[in-house]
Motif scaffolding. Structure first.
Motif, PDB file in Angstrom:
ATOM      1  N   VAL A 194       0.863  -1.183   0.000  1.00  0.00           N
ATOM      2  CA  VAL A 194       0.000   0.000   0.000  1.00  0.00           C
ATOM      3  C   VAL A 194       0.896   1.229   0.000  1.00  0.00           C
ATOM      4  O   VAL A 194       1.439   1.628   1.025  1.00  0.00           O
ATOM      5  CB  VAL A 194      -0.959   0.002   1.210  1.00  0.00           C
ATOM      6  CG1 VAL A 194      -1.807   1.271   1.206  1.00  0.00           C
ATOM      7  CG2 VAL A 194      -1.846  -1.237   1.179  1.00  0.00           C
ATOM      8  N   ARG A 195       1.077   1.813  -1.184  1.00  0.00           N
ATOM      9  CA  ARG A 195       1.990   2.946  -1.322  1.00  0.00           C
ATOM     10  C   ARG A 195       1.276   4.273  -1.037  1.00  0.00           C
ATOM     11  O   ARG A 195       1.903   5.246  -0.639  1.00  0.00           O
ATOM     12  CB  ARG A 195       2.595   2.984  -2.727  1.00  0.00           C
ATOM     13  CG  ARG A 195       3.516   4.183  -2.917  1.00  0.00           C
ATOM     14  CD  ARG A 195       4.786   3.892  -3.651  1.00  0.00           C
ATOM     15  NE  ARG A 195       4.634   3.487  -5.017  1.00  0.00           N
ATOM     16  CZ  ARG A 195       5.654   3.516  -5.904  1.00  0.00           C
ATOM     17  NH1 ARG A 195       6.851   3.941  -5.530  1.00  0.00           N
ATOM     18  NH2 ARG A 195       5.475   3.122  -7.140  1.00  0.00           N
ATOM     19  N   GLY A 196      -0.039   4.324  -1.283  1.00  0.00           N
ATOM     20  CA  GLY A 196      -0.726   5.604  -1.117  1.00  0.00           C
ATOM     21  C   GLY A 196      -2.140   5.456  -0.604  1.00  0.00           C
ATOM     22  O   GLY A 196      -2.756   4.396  -0.690  1.00  0.00           O
ATOM     23  N   ILE A 197      -2.650   6.562  -0.058  1.00  0.00           N
ATOM     24  CA  ILE A 197      -4.065   6.714   0.278  1.00  0.00           C
ATOM     25  C   ILE A 197      -4.497   8.037  -0.324  1.00  0.00           C
ATOM     26  O   ILE A 197      -3.791   9.051  -0.225  1.00  0.00           O
ATOM     27  CB  ILE A 197      -4.289   6.701   1.799  1.00  0.00           C
ATOM     28  CG1 ILE A 197      -4.014   5.293   2.345  1.00  0.00           C
ATOM     29  CG2 ILE A 197      -5.707   7.141   2.157  1.00  0.00           C
ATOM     30  CD1 ILE A 197      -4.129   5.178   3.854  1.00  0.00           C
ATOM     31  N   TRP A 198      -5.689   8.021  -0.947  1.00  0.00           N
ATOM     32  CA  TRP A 198      -6.066   9.232  -1.664  1.00  0.00           C
ATOM     33  C   TRP A 198      -7.573   9.389  -1.743  1.00  0.00           C
ATOM     34  O   TRP A 198      -8.342   8.482  -1.423  1.00  0.00           O
ATOM     35  CB  TRP A 198      -5.443   9.248  -3.047  1.00  0.00           C
ATOM     36  CG  TRP A 198      -6.000   8.301  -4.082  1.00  0.00           C
ATOM     37  CD1 TRP A 198      -6.060   6.939  -4.020  1.00  0.00           C
ATOM     38  CD2 TRP A 198      -6.547   8.665  -5.355  1.00  0.00           C
ATOM     39  NE1 TRP A 198      -6.588   6.420  -5.176  1.00  0.00           N
ATOM     40  CE2 TRP A 198      -6.910   7.453  -6.017  1.00  0.00           C
ATOM     41  CE3 TRP A 198      -6.754   9.874  -6.015  1.00  0.00           C
ATOM     42  CZ2 TRP A 198      -7.472   7.432  -7.295  1.00  0.00           C
ATOM     43  CZ3 TRP A 198      -7.314   9.848  -7.290  1.00  0.00           C
ATOM     44  CH2 TRP A 198      -7.669   8.656  -7.921  1.00  0.00           C
ATOM     45  N   SER A 199      -7.964  10.583  -2.180  1.00  0.00           N
ATOM     46  CA  SER A 199      -9.357  10.886  -2.476  1.00  0.00           C
ATOM     47  C   SER A 199      -9.364  12.001  -3.511  1.00  0.00           C
ATOM     48  O   SER A 199      -8.302  12.445  -3.970  1.00  0.00           O
ATOM     49  CB  SER A 199     -10.108  11.292  -1.207  1.00  0.00           C
ATOM     50  OG  SER A 199     -11.500  11.356  -1.461  1.00  0.00           O
ATOM     51  N   HIS A 200     -10.564  12.445  -3.906  1.00  0.00           N
ATOM     52  CA  HIS A 200     -10.682  13.445  -4.974  1.00  0.00           C
ATOM     53  C   HIS A 200     -11.696  14.506  -4.574  1.00  0.00           C
ATOM     54  O   HIS A 200     -12.779  14.174  -4.061  1.00  0.00           O
ATOM     55  CB  HIS A 200     -11.100  12.758  -6.270  1.00  0.00           C
ATOM     56  CG  HIS A 200     -10.912  13.593  -7.503  1.00  0.00           C
ATOM     57  ND1 HIS A 200      -9.791  14.364  -7.708  1.00  0.00           N
ATOM     58  CD2 HIS A 200     -11.686  13.768  -8.599  1.00  0.00           C
ATOM     59  CE1 HIS A 200      -9.881  14.980  -8.879  1.00  0.00           C
ATOM     60  NE2 HIS A 200     -11.030  14.641  -9.433  1.00  0.00           N
ATOM     61  N   LEU A 201     -11.350  15.768  -4.793  1.00  0.00           N
ATOM     62  CA  LEU A 201     -12.205  16.877  -4.377  1.00  0.00           C
ATOM     63  C   LEU A 201     -13.420  17.027  -5.278  1.00  0.00           C
ATOM     64  O   LEU A 201     -13.332  16.856  -6.498  1.00  0.00           O
ATOM     65  CB  LEU A 201     -11.408  18.181  -4.404  1.00  0.00           C
ATOM     66  CG  LEU A 201     -10.252  18.292  -3.409  1.00  0.00           C
ATOM     67  CD1 LEU A 201      -9.469  19.584  -3.655  1.00  0.00           C
ATOM     68  CD2 LEU A 201     -10.757  18.231  -1.968  1.00  0.00           C
TER      69      LEU A 201
END
Length: 376
Positions: A165-172
């Motif tokens: 798990v390299r990243g955690i993200w979301s989108h505005l």
């Protein structure tokens, strides 16, 4: 060189229309963001870099300091790797059958559900994944009430060596909103999501939320990365002044004089109210010229704005040159950066009731791209 390649090269050299992309503007725009924000930059080059050309734009962005590239689809990621780009790439729309290929080329994938995660870990190659949390856009992303299950499953598979798990993200959802109220709510939800992921045992190296506008309007020092799309190409949503990188050029193909009362193009929606000179521009809606823009649109030739008249056809449209003495072969700027009085992509977007992204992405494959440095 075969006959088709030879003809293609001759066609590009002698083309009536072309999209000229200033790669120095791409570099300048990356540097502008890097100067204004502390985070690293992920350059979004999906949709062939908004129609600008993915590989040349990606190279320019990386040269200017972008440390990541982002694409929507698998074939876009493969094209970047084939073009020699070695920086990390994130893709967020892919088919299960494509996972082996993505793993072999070291392309990170987004994961929103436990089912998606299980498909990823079923592939022999170990994948870097970015877990996506839905913080309010309500497209892709884990629903908040399923997030704990997803992070625990990801931690389990990571411990087994099946995934990283390299990243955690979301989108505005409201990234271009100046008050950033909704963006701050989404940031808080993401922070909670990251905290829960860490509690599950995950240690992502990057957390990212902001797009081009959000990078400027949202104070998020705990995020490591911003995803620059619109701003990379000079679409200015926050007033920081990125440079438009593309200008769409053509040449007048034919010129003729018509009398008052004569109609132009299909249906004669336009009837001349005076004797005038009309000229043909060899671009149409098949090339991305919005058909609905006709009543307000104009182009620049010889320093004069010439209104588009009559219906825009598939391959061509007509402009009113008035009494200007123009000849076939006269250069025409359909849109540029506006510094010389030409329309901009934003102008065309407003005439068509859309956004500049749509104008750039709509420029069709019949229009060759030519790359230059330092167009002013």
């Amino acid at each position: 060189m075969n006959l088709v390649q030879s003809l293609d090269r001759r066609a590009v050299r002698g083309t009536l229309s072309e999209a000229v992309v200033d790669l120095s503007a791409i570099r300048d725009n990356v540097r502008t963001f890097r100067r204004l924000i502390p985070q690293d930059v992920l350059a979004v080059v999906k949709a062939d870099a908004f129609g600008h050309g993915a590989v040349p734009v990606a190279r320019a962005a990386v040269e200017a300091g972008a440390t990541w590239l982002g694409v929507a689809r698998t074939d876009e990621a493969l094209r970047l790797r084939a073009g020699g780009l070695t920086v990390p790439i994130l893709t967020w729309l892919y088919d299960a059958a494509e996972l082996m290929l993505l793993g072999d080329l070291d392309v990170d994938v987004s994961v929103s559900t436990v089912a998606e995660l299980q498909r990823v870990v079923s592939i022999p190659s170990v994948h870097n994944v970015h877990l996506k949390l839905d913080t309010g856009l309500h497209r892709a992303g884990s629903a908040p009430d399923q997030w704990i299950e997803l992070t625990r499953a990801a931690a389990h598979y990571e411990a087994l060596g099946a995934v990283a798990v390299r990243g955690i993200w979301s989108h505005l959802s409201h990234g271009d909103s100046p008050e950033a109220l909704q963006s701050r709510r989404q940031l808080q939800l993401l922070r909670t999501g990251v905290s829960l992921a860490r509690r599950a045992g995950l240690r992502p190296s990057v957390v990212h939320l902001a797009n081009s506008a959000g990078a400027i309007t949202l104070d998020a020092p705990d995020c490591d990365l911003v995803r620059i799309g619109a701003g990379l190409y000079g679409i200015d949503e926050t007033g920081i002044g990125p440079r438009p990188a593309m200008r769409l050029m053509s040449k007048l193909a034919q010129v003729r004089r018509i009398r008052a009362g004569e109609g132009v193009s299909y249906g004669h929606d336009y009837i001349a109210d005076r004797d005038t000179t009309v000229a043909l521009v060899p671009l149409g809606y098949a090339d991305g010229i919005p058909r609905v823009a006709v009543r307000e649109a104009s182009v620049l030739s010889r320093g004069v704005r010439m209104p588009v008249i009559g219906r825009i056809a598939m391959d061509q449209f007509v402009v009113d040159a008035g009494d200007l003495a123009v000849e076939p072969g006269e250069p025409v700027t359909v849109f540029g950066d506006g510094s010389d009085g030409a329309p901009t992509a934003l102008d065309w977007a407003e005439w068509a009731g859309t956004i500049p992204h749509d104008i750039y992405c709509g420029i069709g494959s019949r229009v060759p791209r030519r790359y230059e440095e330092g167009i002013q």
